[in-house]
Design a protein around this motif. Structure first.
Motif, PDB file in Angstrom:
ATOM      1  N   TYR A 131       0.844  -1.189   0.000  1.00 18.02           N
ATOM      2  CA  TYR A 131       0.000   0.000   0.000  1.00 18.02           C
ATOM      3  C   TYR A 131       0.888   1.251   0.000  1.00 18.02           C
ATOM      4  N   ASP A 161       1.329   5.213   0.684  1.00 19.35           N
ATOM      5  CA  ASP A 161       0.738   6.345   1.405  1.00 19.35           C
ATOM      6  C   ASP A 161       0.949   7.678   0.695  1.00 19.35           C
ATOM      7  N   ARG A 172      -9.339   4.808 -16.528  1.00 24.82           N
ATOM      8  CA  ARG A 172      -9.229   4.603 -15.082  1.00 24.82           C
ATOM      9  C   ARG A 172      -9.133   5.927 -14.348  1.00 24.82           C
ATOM     10  N   TRP A 192      -6.840   6.229  -7.708  1.00 26.93           N
ATOM     11  CA  TRP A 192      -7.439   5.572  -6.553  1.00 26.93           C
ATOM     12  C   TRP A 192      -7.649   6.558  -5.409  1.00 26.93           C
ATOM     13  N   ARG A 193      -6.617   7.334  -5.086  1.00 24.03           N
ATOM     14  CA  ARG A 193      -6.732   8.270  -3.947  1.00 24.03           C
ATOM     15  C   ARG A 193      -5.904   9.511  -4.224  1.00 24.03           C
ATOM     16  N   GLU A 225       1.915   4.837 -12.952  1.00 25.09           N
ATOM     17  CA  GLU A 225       0.532   4.609 -13.397  1.00 25.09           C
ATOM     18  C   GLU A 225      -0.135   3.543 -12.515  1.00 25.09           C
ATOM     19  N   HIS A 226       0.629   2.515 -12.181  1.00 24.50           N
ATOM     20  CA  HIS A 226       0.093   1.444 -11.344  1.00 24.50           C
ATOM     21  C   HIS A 226      -0.306   1.981  -9.968  1.00 24.50           C
ATOM     22  N   ALA A 276      -3.439   4.096 -10.220  1.00 29.26           N
ATOM     23  CA  ALA A 276      -4.660   3.325 -10.477  1.00 29.26           C
ATOM     24  C   ALA A 276      -5.049   2.419  -9.323  1.00 29.26           C
ATOM     25  N   THR A 277      -4.090   1.962  -8.542  1.00 28.29           N
ATOM     26  CA  THR A 277      -4.393   0.915  -7.553  1.00 28.29           C
ATOM     27  C   THR A 277      -3.973   1.261  -6.126  1.00 28.29           C
ATOM     28  N   GLN A 278      -3.225   2.341  -5.964  1.00 26.23           N
ATOM     29  CA  GLN A 278      -2.672   2.745  -4.659  1.00 26.23           C
ATOM     30  C   GLN A 278      -1.704   1.695  -4.103  1.00 26.23           C
ATOM     31  N   THR A 279      -1.277   0.795  -4.955  1.00 22.09           N
ATOM     32  CA  THR A 279      -0.311  -0.216  -4.515  1.00 22.09           C
ATOM     33  C   THR A 279       0.809  -0.319  -5.537  1.00 22.09           C
TER      34      THR A 279
END
Ligand code: SF4
Lengths: 470, 212
Positions: free
Chosen positions: A28, A30, A51, A54-55, A153-154, A157-160
């Motif tokens: 994850y 932050d 997409r 995410w945050r 980009e990852h 899009a995914t916050q991970t």
């Protein structure tokens, strides 16, 4: 009994969302720092795939690599650079962010400087950025590392981020730090010792009494160059110095949340007896001011040493590398380092552009003039806030009275994407972090040093031992 | 992303250690906001005798005849053979973009810098780690065999001499291999775990609200 954990083990465990059988883990994230060079293709990819981020609250962005450091009233003259900066403006406008410090904003600056100074980098975070010197933020007891644009980009899009756990390395520097020796010299000495690939596959924790004695600025300098030792992440455990630095910063918690946060942050240290896969121990008393002579940060010697002789190197690949570096650098084997004359001086970059660095350089410069043979000596503060602070302390006057140019913040001649650069064959004493061929301009020759050493070289026109400076 | 299954290609030797990403693609080309078009400026400072600039046409620029990529026998090479710590330095993904755009499908070296290594997989470019002794042997064999080719089989994890005289095994991470074999974008794969990420995030908000 629970297993003794290193700081890295703890940070890893605290961010692992899930782990596949082969160890591939979604961590994850932050804090996501964004700048203009490595983000446009990521924003575009996101849009093309339909997409959404995410945050957006995790994003802190600024423009730094391409921005000019003078004549701000004229904007960005290079049209290609301008498009890149405007693309970031447009992307942030479309997507949003927790904070954006655009070109000319008071709080604009180098991405690795503005994060910490605004309290946007906090202990226990994972911090990523499409920039290898993200390791800087590890100074705060963070897991911080550079990523490529696809990974940017990852994360959006995914916050991970998908990663496998690295091994643990402890670099322990102990004892009192001699006068004239700085965090920059410590980090160069470590790279000289373990090599530019010595940390590959590891996360480095810097520990020992000498590291604990460093200010946050010094710790950032140290972690900044962990990547030059091959380690994606470097870190220092949280202590009172960390907590004192963060108190009252704009994005740091306050009130009851501050107390809760501090209680947690104090756990961010390696447990006594935690296992490291490799430990390197260095006696601080043995470290002297460092100067690189070649085209890789591991090609480093001390100020009282000489340019090395390839004939004495037995390994053929290494010998070839040394010969090529000497030719590129225009140096003769066995020449004393103090006889190397310089054309330009650069004090700046995410390694050494913080207020403490500027103060250290100003002490050396005060009341003196740069050598006639020095064509250009630049001081580029890491951020607008640092610039204001330095001006309050009168540091700008000390530099300009000595013949230095006092510039607006940005990456500047660290990588010469803007107009600040070396011409072919020019030799520079630089406080930045990379002496690669062409890094500061095609054909330019870079010697990495501390701010005080760069300042002394500007005055003398050649390298001098700052320990003997009067 | 382009799939990688089996690839047969010409090998070009770049006999230098610590090749950094500034050398692979110099900074002036990072001003582009696109992912493509970097191939002509791959190794720009080594490949050309003048200084390249973005927007400047590359046709007609003076080539450095000593640089290995410019030698006629290595035209069309798609496998780059290099020494240790390849791709060190800057995180710029423009480096693998430039290598792929030039036409490389694989790199072979004894070791890589971590960020570059990851970046390759995102772009259909396979970074292969072989033992230093195997890399030495390849450098020797490329030097004496004109038109030396390798057959790289990702499924089998082998790099074999085109004449069948030698085969080297290599390791590759299971997940990366799966994505590359199938040409899959890992964002889509990760988003299949969106529930887990959301649950993790909610818990984090409660435990460390100051991070949000
Ligand atoms: S100052 Fe230099 S090293 Fe730091 S982020 Fe900017 S270009 Fe990169």
């Amino acid at each position: 009994m629970t297993m003794m954990q290193t700081l890295y083990d703890k940070l890893w465990q605290n961010h692992a969302v899930y782990t596949e059988d082969d160890g591939m883990t979604a961590l994850y994230i932050d804090r996501h720092l964004v700048h203009e060079v490595t983000s446009p293709q990521a924003f575009e990819g996101l849009k093309l795939a339909g997409r959404k981020p995410w945050r957006i609250g995790s994003i802190v962005a600024t423009a730094d690599h391409n921005t000019p450091t003078d004549h701000w009233e004229e904007g960005i003259k290079d049209p290609i650079s301008r498009i890149q900066v405007e693309t970031l403006d447009a992307n942030i406008k479309a997507v949003g962010a927790k904070a954006y410090f655009p070109f000319k904003d008071l709080r604009q600056g180098i991405v690795h400087v503005i994060g910490p100074e605004n309290g946007a980098t906090l202990p226990g975070m994972t911090v990523v950025c499409g920039d290898s010197h993200t390791s800087t933020h590890g100074a705060f007891g963070c897991l911080a590392f550079g990523i490529g644009t696809s990974e940017v980009e990852h994360v959006m899009a995914t916050q991970t981020l998908l990663a496998k756990k690295m091994k643990n390395m402890l670099v322990s520097v102990d004892g009192p730090i001699p006068a004239g020796v700085t965090a920059k010299d410590i980090t160069l000495a470590v790279i000289g010792r373990i090599g530019t690939a010595g940390g590959t596959g590891y996360t480095i924790e810097f520990g020992g009494s000498a590291i604990r004695a460093l200010s946050m600025e010094g710790r950032m300098t140290l972690c900044n160059m962990a990547i030059e030792a091959g380690a994606r992440a470097g870190m220092v455990a949280v202590d009172q110095t960390t907590i004192d630095y963060l108190k009252g910063r704009p994005f740091a918690p306050s009130g009851e949340a501050w107390d809760r946060a501090v209680a947690y942050w104090r756990t961010l240290t390696s447990d006594p007896g935690a296992k490291f896969d490799r430990t390197v121990t260095i006696d601080a008393a043995s470290i002297r001011p460092q100067v690189t002579w070649g085209t890789s940060p591991e090609m480093v010697v001390t100020i009282d040493d000489r340019v090395p002789d390839p004939d004495k190197e037995k390994d053929a690949t290494k010998r070839d590398g040394m010969e090529r570096a000497l030719e590129y650098m225009g140096l003769e084997p066995n020449m004393p380092i103090t006889e190397i004359r310089i054309d330009k001086v650069f004090i700046g970059s995410c390694t050494n552009s913080r207020i403490e660095d500027l103060r250290a350089a100003a002490v050396v410069v005060r009341g003196k003039r740069i050598a006639k043979s020095v064509k250009l000596a630049l001081v580029v503060p890491g951020s607008g806030l640092i610039k204001v602070q330095a001006e309050k302390e009168g540091l700008d006057r000390i530099f300009t009275d000595a013949g230095f140019e006092w510039r607006e913040p940005g990456c500047s001649m660290c990588l010469a994407m803007n107009a600040d650069r070396l011409e072919p064959g020019e030799r520079c004493a630089s406080t930045s972090n990379r002496n690669f061929e062409g890094r500061q301009g095609a054909g330019g020759r870079t010697h990495l040093v501390s701010p005080a050493m760069a300042a002394a070289a500007a005055i003398a026109g050649h390298f001098v031992d700052v320990r003997q400076w009067r | 992303m382009e799939k990688f299954t089996v690839h047969k290609g010409l090998v070009v030797p770049l006999d230098r250690a610590n090749v950094d990403t500034d050398a692979i693609i110099p900074k002036q080309f990072l001003k582009s906001i696109k992912r493509s078009g970097f191939g002509p400026n791959l190794f720009d400072a080594w490949r050309y005798l003048d200084v390249g600039e973005p927007g400047k046409p590359n046709e007609g620029r003076p080539l450095n005849p000593d640089f290995v990529l410019n030698k006629p026998q290595f035209r069309g090479a798609s496998i780059l053979l290099a020494r240790e710590n390849f791709g060190c330095g800057s995180s710029r993904e423009h480096a693998p973009w430039a290598l792929a755009d030039y036409g490389f499908r694989a790199v072979i070296a004894p070791s890589y810098a971590d960020i570059f290594f990851n970046n390759c997989f995102q772009n259909g470019l396979l970074p292969i780690v072989l033992k230093a002794s195997e890399v030495d042997r390849l450098f020797n064999d490329v030097a004496v065999n004109l038109g030396f080719q390798l057959v790289i089989d990702l499924g089998e994890q082998t790099a074999a001499y085109a004449d069948g005289s030698a085969t080297f095994k290599f390791d590759v991470d299971g997940f990366r291999k799966y994505c590359l074999l199938n040409g899959l974008d890992d964002i889509g794969l990760t988003l299949r775990h969106a529930d887990k990420i959301k649950a993790f995030e909610d818990k984090r908000k409660l435990e460390q609200p100051w991070l949000f």
